[in-house]
Motif scaffolding. Structure first.
Motif, short mmCIF file in Angstrom:
data_model
loop_
_atom_site.label_atom_id
_atom_site.label_comp_id
_atom_site.label_asym_id
_atom_site.label_seq_id
_atom_site.Cartn_x
_atom_site.Cartn_y
_atom_site.Cartn_z
N ILE A 173 0.79 -1.17 -0.13
CA ILE A 173 0.12 0.03 -0.02
C ILE A 173 0.88 1.26 0.11
N THR A 176 2.21 1.82 -3.40
CA THR A 176 1.17 2.36 -4.27
C THR A 176 0.94 3.51 -4.12
N MET A 209 -6.97 7.84 -0.17
CA MET A 209 -7.01 6.22 0.03
C MET A 209 -7.61 6.00 1.21
N ILE A 238 -7.88 -1.15 2.05
CA ILE A 238 -7.17 -1.15 3.17
C ILE A 238 -7.69 -1.54 4.44
#
Length: 289
Positions: A173, A176, A209, A238
């Motif tokens: 994550i 990203t 996010m 997430i």
């Protein structure tokens, strides 16, 4: 709570080599939550903790601090001295003081004393005294909720065993987020929408996010808005992935302990149904596997 007191009073595991009478008496009061004196001590301790935290919070209000600053300071120092004496008393009446000092409650007791003393060198550090709220966990002993403490320990074990997989997921994550932040910087750099540099763009990607959405920075180009929409949708992973990993480990822990894993019925809301059941015993509807 055995984790808090490493000094059982059973004949086979005595308090220590030749404990003095005063040590035994203090141990019964400080750690003996099953005695009247022990319960009274715990209750008084909880009241003092609440007063201490309330005083720290009220002191942060300028209008109250202006008129009652000396009162708040007196309460804080008085309670800190009482907690210091209590910590020394706990250390004095256990068989292995270093072991207690390194336990969860021992560390909490010690850390809760530091803010007030640190305020002598660093003004304002006494505000961290709100960490004393962790000491309220002793209410589990007072209310005889030790089973809930064992459940909490089980959650910690599940988290520790799941952490390697969660760490790998979070690492992906993070990578990203850095890439998406950089892409947004390239897309929105000349649009005047606030994406002035890569760190700011990465900050925006984190906020987006995690579905926080402060709104201080927002894309204004069609391509930027499209990427933002995809990031928002991707952000739900997430929450879903780590939660699923942790929940699966908790179920596995229950099964390994000999406790049957259960689930609920989506039709009637009945809970505590065995995972091996095909039909709800309350309404008879089929259960999804």
């Amino acid at each position: 709570m055995s984790a808090e007191s490493p000094a059982p009073t059973t004949p086979t595991d005595p308090l220590g080599p030749g404990p003095a009478a005063w040590q035994q008496a203090w141990h019964r009061v400080i750690f003996g939550h099953q005695t009247a004196a022990g319960r009274a001590f715990d209750f008084a301790l909880l009241v003092v903790i609440i007063i201490s935290v309330a005083a720290v919070m009220l002191e942060s209000v300028p209008s109250l601090d202006k008129h009652y600053h000396s009162v708040f300071q007196a309460v804080e120092w008085g309670i800190t001295i009482l907690f210091s004496i209590e910590f020394l008393a706990r250390m004095a009446c256990v068989a292995k003081p270093p072991r207690y000092a390194g336990s969860f409650f021992g560390v909490v007791d010690l850390v809760s004393l530091l803010p007030t003393y640190l305020s002598l060198a660093y003004p304002g550090a006494d505000s961290l005294a709100t960490i004393r709220t962790l000491r309220l966990l002793r209410v589990f002993r007072l209310l005889k909720l030790a089973r809930h403490v064992r459940e909490a320990q089980g959650l910690l074990v599940a988290l520790r065993r799941t952490w390697p997989r969660i760490t790998v997921f979070l690492s992906v994550i993070v990578c990203t987020i850095v890439i998406l932040g950089t892409v947004m910087y390239l897309v929105e750099a000349n649009a005047g929408s606030g994406f002035d540099d890569i760190p700011t763009s990465v900050y925006w990607a984190i906020v987006t996010m995690t579905t926080v959405g402060y709104g201080d920075i927002a894309p204004c180009t069609p391509l930027g808005k499209t990427i933002a929409a995809l990031i928002m949708l991707f952000g739900y992973a997430i929450i879903i992935v780590p939660t699923g990993l942790f929940a699966a480990q908790v179920v596995a822990e229950k099964v390994s302990e000999g406790q049957p894993a259960t689930r609920g019925c989506a039709s009637c809301g009945a809970a505590g149904i065995s995972v091996t059941a095909n039909y709800c015993p309350a309404c008879g509807d089929a259960l999804n596997v």
